[in-house]
Design an enzyme around this catalytic site. Structure first.
Site, PDB file in Angstrom:
ATOM      1  N   GLY A  79      66.209  53.610  57.851  1.00 55.15           N
ATOM      2  CA  GLY A  79      65.980  52.388  57.348  1.00 55.15           C
ATOM      3  C   GLY A  79      64.557  51.904  57.541  1.00 55.15           C
ATOM      4  O   GLY A  79      63.791  51.386  56.585  1.00 55.15           O
ATOM      5  N   ARG A 121      70.802  51.314  46.987  1.00 56.06           N
ATOM      6  CA  ARG A 121      72.088  52.119  47.240  1.00 56.06           C
ATOM      7  C   ARG A 121      72.662  51.973  46.024  1.00 56.06           C
ATOM      8  O   ARG A 121      73.494  53.172  45.685  1.00 56.06           O
ATOM      9  CB  ARG A 121      72.741  51.722  48.329  1.00 56.06           C
ATOM     10  CG  ARG A 121      72.141  52.351  49.556  1.00 56.06           C
ATOM     11  CD  ARG A 121      72.925  52.186  50.806  1.00 56.06           C
ATOM     12  NE  ARG A 121      72.599  52.812  51.954  1.00 56.06           N
ATOM     13  CZ  ARG A 121      73.080  52.475  53.431  1.00 56.06           C
ATOM     14  NH1 ARG A 121      74.020  51.789  53.546  1.00 56.06           N
ATOM     15  NH2 ARG A 121      72.594  53.298  54.334  1.00 56.06           N
ATOM     16  N   GLY A 174      71.674  56.221  60.078  1.00 58.34           N
ATOM     17  CA  GLY A 174      72.124  56.916  60.862  1.00 58.34           C
ATOM     18  C   GLY A 174      72.783  58.536  60.466  1.00 58.34           C
ATOM     19  O   GLY A 174      72.403  59.372  61.241  1.00 58.34           O
ATOM     20  N   LYS A 185      61.510  53.667  70.818  1.00 52.63           N
ATOM     21  CA  LYS A 185      62.244  54.292  71.916  1.00 52.63           C
ATOM     22  C   LYS A 185      62.594  55.919  71.919  1.00 52.63           C
ATOM     23  O   LYS A 185      62.986  56.245  70.852  1.00 52.63           O
ATOM     24  CB  LYS A 185      63.282  53.808  72.145  1.00 52.63           C
ATOM     25  CG  LYS A 185      63.202  52.327  72.727  1.00 52.63           C
ATOM     26  CD  LYS A 185      64.384  51.671  72.809  1.00 52.63           C
ATOM     27  CE  LYS A 185      64.444  50.266  73.517  1.00 52.63           C
ATOM     28  NZ  LYS A 185      65.748  49.596  73.480  1.00 52.63           N
TER      29      LYS A 185
HETATM   30  C1  3PG Z   1      74.749  52.678  56.959  1.00 53.83           C
HETATM   31  O1  3PG Z   1      74.509  51.580  56.416  1.00 53.83           O
HETATM   32  O2  3PG Z   1      73.952  53.223  57.530  1.00 53.83           O
HETATM   33  C2  3PG Z   1      76.088  53.141  56.793  1.00 53.83           C
HETATM   34  O3  3PG Z   1      76.636  52.509  55.727  1.00 53.83           O
HETATM   35  C3  3PG Z   1      76.914  53.413  57.847  1.00 53.83           C
HETATM   36  O4  3PG Z   1      77.252  52.184  58.502  1.00 53.83           O
HETATM   37  P1  3PG Z   1      77.808  51.908  59.801  1.00 53.83           P
HETATM   38  O5  3PG Z   1      76.676  52.367  60.640  1.00 53.83           O
HETATM   39  O6  3PG Z   1      78.361  50.690  60.054  1.00 53.83           O
HETATM   40  O7  3PG Z   1      78.946  52.994  59.882  1.00 53.83           O
END
Ligand code: 3PG
Ligand code: MG
Length: 396
Positions: free
Chosen positions: A354, A36, A377, A197
């Site tokens: 991820g 990142r 996310g 899942k």
């Molecule tokens: C992540 O690592 O996916 C983003 O930085 C968002 O982090 P968070 O899920 O704690 O909002």
């Protein structure tokens, strides 16, 4: 969606609040994966070289509105300086006197990182007063944190409405890649969805079956689909209460003309551990005491045959229990096949999430896909067809 980029933006001498995602993995106080940070550098360099005062804002981890010393951005700011190859200053707070003093001391081309925005409850509350306090520090706002854009927080949302707002180069690259893959894709369009899942990917599957021509389902979630079709999966991980849901997704896919490709063979074992003895069986012949832990070679070949006919692919989720060898075999094999089709110019491939990025790295093909998103996310929510508040706030 139209958004303003850094093209032609005059920044000399101006204070630019750059929302970055410095939420990097750490081990023993050191950044363990600098991806990142590396991806953020082009935006920082461009702004600094054009004479901006670059003020970097980010959350780190989840301190829940309190100052948690172990969640300070200070070590990340040091790591950023190393990756960037320039000095990076640090302010002990992201608003108030410490931030204002540090900003006042900046010269053209300087880079400053402010302390974790989530030390203040106003951040996650998207609070107006907190956003005002941040806005006082800058003249312009640049958002380069696509991976945090699914959060409607003060530094990703309210702040963008208080200052002239622009997408940074990383945000721009993410949005352009995602638009090419799902917005106006060359067809046939395929999706690979894996992971454990069905329950965490219901919205994703529901959206994809209406948009893609081919949906490949792998990972343990495929077991739920197989079981819902009445196929015995032994002791495999699966979600019995989601069989009706899985059948509903299959019906929706059929109505939309989306083909679903489920495993035809599987690698099974009696224990889930590294290098456990395995057996490869057709999906109709999983022994009652065994667990499906990876896709079999016939399934991999079928996936790659079908992808050879496709022009675009989006991929989220590993195909087997990839952290535990040899159950990474199918994921690695398909990843290498996708890389080959991409290198040959036959497939536009976009992957994210991820686990997916870790699996691609394990396969050694991160550089060979058309685009690999560093978002987790946010990438998922985008695939689900949701509007990301941090992106919406950048609309020109
Ligand atoms: C992540 O690592 O996916 C983003 O930085 C968002 O982090 P968070 O899920 O704690 O909002
Ligand atoms: Mg996270």
């Amino acid at each position: 969606m139209a958004f303003r980029t850094l093209d032609g933006l005059a920044v000399r001498g101006r204070r630019v609040l750059l929302r970055a995602d410095l939420n990097v993995p750490m081990q023993d106080g050191k950044v363990s994966d600098p991806t990142r940070l590396e991806r953020l550098c082009p935006t920082i360099r461009e702004l600094a070289e054009k004479g901006a005062k670059v003020i970097v804002l980010s959350h780190f981890d989840r301190p829940k509105g309190r100052r948690v010393p172990s969640m300070s951005l200070r070590p990340v700011a040091e790591a950023l300086s190393g990756v960037l190859g320039r000095p990076v200053a640090f302010a002990e707070d992201c608003i108030g006197a410490p931030a204002e003093t540090a900003v006042a001391a900046m010269r053209e081309g300087d880079v400053l990182v402010l302390e974790n925005t989530r030390f203040h409850p106003g951040e996650e509350q998207n609070d107006a007063a907190f956003a005002d306090a941040l806005a006082r520090l800058g003249d312009l706002y640049v958002n380069d944190a696509f991976s945090a854009a699914h959060r409607a927080h003060a530094s990703t949302e309210a702040l963008a409405r208080r200052l002239p707002a622009y997408a940074g180069r990383l945000m721009q690259a993410e949005l352009e890649a995602l638009e090419r893959a799902l917005g106006a894709p060359a067809r046939p369009l395929a999706a690979i969805v894996g992971g454990a899942k069905v329950s965490t990917k219901l919205d994703l599957l529901g959206n994809l079956v209406e948009r893609v021509n081919l949906l490949v389902i792998g990972g343990a979630m495929a077991n739920t689909f197989l079981a819902a079709r009445g196929i015995a999966v032994g002791r495999s991980l699966q979600e019995p209460d989601l069989h009706a849901t899985a059948r509903g997704i299959e019906a929706k896919a059929k109505a939309a003309g989306c083909e679903i490709l489920l495993p035809i063979d599987a690698v099974v074992a009696h224990e889930f551990r590294a290098h456990a003895p395995t057996e490869t069986v057709p999906v109709g012949a999983v022994p009652a005491e065994a667990m499906i832990l990876d896709l079999g070679p016939l399934t991999c070949a079928a996936i790659l045959d079908r992808l050879a006919e496709c022009r675009t692919l989006v991929w989220n989720g590993p195909l087997g229990a990839f952290e535990t060898p040899p159950f990474d075999t199918a994921t690695v094999r398909v990843a290498r096949g996708v890389a080959g089709l991409t290198r040959a110019g036959r497939l536009l491939s976009v992957a994210g999430g991820g686990d997916t990025v870790a699996a691609l790295r394990q396969a050694g093909v991160t550089e060979d896909l058309s685009y690999v998103s560093a978002a987790g996310g946010a990438f998922l929510e985008w695939l689900e067809g949701k509007t990301l508040p941090g992106v919406a706030a950048l609309a020109a």
